[in-house]
Design an enzyme around this catalytic site. Structure first.
Site, PDB file in Angstrom:
ATOM      1  N   LYS A 107     -15.845   4.476  13.513  1.00 43.60           N
ATOM      2  CA  LYS A 107     -14.783   4.654  12.518  1.00 43.60           C
ATOM      3  C   LYS A 107     -14.690   3.389  11.670  1.00 43.60           C
ATOM      4  CE  LYS A 107      -9.862   5.948  12.263  1.00 43.60           C
ATOM      5  NZ  LYS A 107      -8.699   6.371  13.062  1.00 43.60           N
ATOM      6  N   ASP A 128      -6.490  10.247  16.312  1.00 49.81           N
ATOM      7  CA  ASP A 128      -6.132   9.581  15.057  1.00 49.81           C
ATOM      8  C   ASP A 128      -4.847   8.778  15.167  1.00 49.81           C
ATOM      9  OD1 ASP A 128      -8.416  10.196  13.782  1.00 49.81           O
ATOM     10  OD2 ASP A 128      -7.481  11.203  12.088  1.00 49.81           O
ATOM     11  N   ASP A 148      -5.306  17.997  10.208  1.00 55.25           N
ATOM     12  CA  ASP A 148      -6.611  17.334  10.361  1.00 55.25           C
ATOM     13  C   ASP A 148      -6.550  16.252  11.434  1.00 55.25           C
ATOM     14  OD1 ASP A 148      -4.893  16.267   8.221  1.00 55.25           O
ATOM     15  OD2 ASP A 148      -6.357  14.647   8.121  1.00 55.25           O
ATOM     16  N   GLY A 187     -14.431   3.768   2.709  1.00 53.75           N
ATOM     17  CA  GLY A 187     -15.168   4.077   3.935  1.00 53.75           C
ATOM     18  C   GLY A 187     -14.961   3.050   5.048  1.00 53.75           C
ATOM     19  N   GLY A 210     -14.288  10.612   5.970  1.00 53.19           N
ATOM     20  CA  GLY A 210     -14.492   9.777   4.789  1.00 53.19           C
ATOM     21  C   GLY A 210     -14.866   8.345   5.145  1.00 53.19           C
TER      22      GLY A 210
HETATM   23  P1  AMP Z   1      -6.248   9.735   8.077  1.00 50.68           P
HETATM   24  O1  AMP Z   1      -4.988   9.458   7.361  1.00 50.68           O
HETATM   25  O2  AMP Z   1      -6.878   8.515   8.699  1.00 50.68           O
HETATM   26  O3  AMP Z   1      -6.151  10.862   9.040  1.00 50.68           O
HETATM   27  O4  AMP Z   1      -7.299  10.163   6.979  1.00 50.68           O
HETATM   28  C1  AMP Z   1      -7.126  11.279   6.139  1.00 50.68           C
HETATM   29  C2  AMP Z   1      -8.371  11.485   5.299  1.00 50.68           C
HETATM   30  O5  AMP Z   1      -8.617  10.359   4.467  1.00 50.68           O
HETATM   31  C3  AMP Z   1      -9.642  11.680   6.105  1.00 50.68           C
HETATM   32  O6  AMP Z   1     -10.456  12.588   5.407  1.00 50.68           O
HETATM   33  C4  AMP Z   1     -10.253  10.299   6.107  1.00 50.68           C
HETATM   34  O7  AMP Z   1     -11.634  10.341   6.297  1.00 50.68           O
HETATM   35  C5  AMP Z   1      -9.899   9.817   4.704  1.00 50.68           C
HETATM   36  N1  AMP Z   1      -9.836   8.346   4.643  1.00 50.68           N
HETATM   37  C6  AMP Z   1      -8.885   7.555   5.169  1.00 50.68           C
HETATM   38  N2  AMP Z   1      -9.141   6.257   4.890  1.00 50.68           N
HETATM   39  C7  AMP Z   1     -10.288   6.225   4.175  1.00 50.68           C
HETATM   40  C8  AMP Z   1     -11.080   5.177   3.603  1.00 50.68           C
HETATM   41  N3  AMP Z   1     -10.731   3.890   3.697  1.00 50.68           N
HETATM   42  N4  AMP Z   1     -12.196   5.543   2.957  1.00 50.68           N
HETATM   43  C9  AMP Z   1     -12.563   6.827   2.841  1.00 50.68           C
HETATM   44  N5  AMP Z   1     -11.860   7.844   3.351  1.00 50.68           N
HETATM   45  C10 AMP Z   1     -10.742   7.560   4.008  1.00 50.68           C
HETATM   46 MG    MG Z   2      -7.326  11.718  10.316  1.00 52.42          MG
END
Ligand code: AMP
Ligand code: MG
Length: 483
Positions: A106, A255, A245, A119, A85
């Protein structure tokens, strides 16, 4: 040029083609030159265009940017579509060791998987990932790497407005257990098979020649995760968000969100602000990894055997191997930390007894183990790390007897212990200090901390304070993922 993109050759349903979104005023904060050179990208990234490549304002030639599709169990809840995302895979480079590695930005802007997110990434979490992933690499723990940090000149809105940044991440691949789940949950058996074949070719080539390649793949992933989680525990590392994930099938740590290292040893410890139940607490990590691996095995069932009962039996046998592999790696690691070169019955009990005493006495995990080496050659000061020092003395008497039976020469035993028990870990309060300074545009503390952590096993007299546990007023109790 250098790029050789294989993921982009998979069918279009595996990803969404997506270029990074340009940013207002990119500024290069950090380039990991040694890594850039391993990747053969040093000249391009050191050129005046380097900052544009690392911010997504320009594309390295040969990159084919895309956002990967994946699903995942988040805190036990299945989400059928997550995906990149806020990350964009630029493509793959074959490094100078012949290894294929992903290059990812990222925080590179919105993608079709962004849902309600912006994003983007904030500077603090980007610096945390840089510091901790590079520290893990220096500790010898399999991990994604950090190639660069740029600030964007744009603010990101979280609870407050924060400076925006982009991390360039390098990974063996970004394929997660959740990537398999994405296809399995859609009933896309062909997708699962293509992905499994791709992962075998890229990460488990020996499995291709096995009688049952998919069983060998499952066993391979389980084996690498068991070894990885043992390494985490032996270093005092808490991942913080072990969702499916966030678990790479390559066996690398991936991550870095609300991750943290233990100061005082406490198996129930969790730092993550979003982990209110302690699902991903330090001591829960082996169990959670095994749970995640069971989800992985489920995605492979149709490939493991034609008959379902047979497939389930194969999966269960493989999953049963996790505990054994983990326990063996963990016990061997603890023995090394204690300076024991051979294994005897009772060694695990001896190590667990020390850990229990540490937990009851608030003893610092890293300082205790590092200090044991001094106890071998002269009289150390580990006892002072315990609220009740005789609790350590009692244990140490039995440990010394065991060491004597082991028969190693003192100086070489101490040397071997110092090679596995680090002086320096990325302590939470130091990371907090670095982030606070960076938000005031002072990146010197970030530079110093990275330098110290690049040689974690060597005492560096000028930087002795980086080994210290936090003073009571400095203790960081919570870490945030910053998404
Ligand atoms: P994470 O907690 O970083 O593992 O992210 C979990 C999900 O949320 C993944 O699909 C990321 O791509 C999405 N995500 C996290 N932060 C953002 C953001 N600021 N904008 C868009 N998607 C996000
Ligand atoms: Mg992640």
């Amino acid at each position: 040029m250098h790029f050789d993109n294989s993921y982009a050759q998979l069918p279009p349903r595996f990803y969404a083609r997506q270029a990074p979104t340009p940013v207002a005023a990119p500024k290069l904060i950090k380039l990991n030159q040694a890594l850039a050179s391993d990747l053969g990208l040093e000249a391009q990234l050191l050129s005046p265009s380097g900052v544009d490549y690392l911010s997504g304002n320009d594309l390295l030639s040969g990159s084919e940017p895309l956002a990967m599709a994946y699903a995942g169990h988040q805190f036990g809840q299945f989400v059928p579509q997550l995906g990149d995302g806020r990350a964009v895979l630029l493509g793959e480079v074959i490094d100078r060791f012949g290894v294929r590695r992903d290059i990812q930005l990222k925080g590179a802007g919105r993608t079709p998987f962004s849902r309600n997110g912006d994003g983007r990434a904030a500077l603090g979490p980007v610096l945390r990932e840089y510091i901790v992933s590079e520290a893990m690499a220096a500790l010898g723990i399999p991990t994604t790497r950090a190639l660069a940090v740029v600030t964007t000149g744009e603010a990101v809105q979280r609870e407050m407005a924060l400076p925006g940044a982009i991390l360039t991440r390098v990974a063996a691949s970004h394929i997660r257990i959740g990537t398999f789940q994405y296809f399995a949950a859609r009933g896309d058996q062909e997708g699962v098979r293509l992905l499994a074949d791709y992962v075998i070719a890229r990460h488990y080539p020996a499995a291709a020649g096995a009688a049952n390649p998919y069983q060998a793949l499952l066993q391979g992933v389980i084996g690498r995760q068991a070894a990885l989680i043992a390494r985490w525990l032996l270093a005092g590392f808490i991942h913080g968000v072990m969702n499916t994930d966030n678990m790479a099938v390559s066996g690398e740590t991936i991550d870095y969100g609300p991750c943290a290292f233990l100061d005082a040893y406490d198996p129930g410890k969790s730092f993550s602000a979003i982990d209110r139940q302690g699902r991903y607490a330090y001591g829960m990590q082996p169990r959670m990894a095994q749970w995640n691996l069971a989800r992985f095995a489920e995605t492979l069932l149709p490939l493991l055997a034609v008959r379902e009962a047979e497939a389930v039996a194969i999966a269960q046998a493989a999953l049963g191997g996790f505990s054994e592999a983990f326990e063996a790696a963990y016990a061997a690691g603890l023995n090394a930390k204690l300076g024991l070169s051979q294994t005897q019955d009772g060694d695990s009990a001896l190590a667990q007894d020390l850990l229990a005493r540490m937990a009851a006495n608030g003893a610092d995990f890293t300082l205790t183990f590092r200090g044991l080496a001094d106890e071998v050659t002269d009289s150390g000061t580990v006892r002072d790390l315990f609220a009740d020092p005789p609790v350590f003395d009692e244990w140490a008497t039995r440990w010394r007897q065991r060491l004597a039976e082991d028969g190693g020469e003192a100086a070489s035993t101490a040397g071997a212990m110092r090679a596995v028990n680090p002086v320096y870990i990325p302590r939470n309060h130091r990371i907090a200090e670095v982030i606070a300074a960076a938000e005031r545009d002072d990146f010197r503390p970030f530079e110093v901390l990275n330098t110290v952590l690049s040689r974690p096993f060597e005492a560096q007299p000028d930087f002795a304070r980086y080994a210290d546990a936090p003073q009571p007023g400095e203790i960081v109790e919570q870490t945030f993922c910053g998404t």
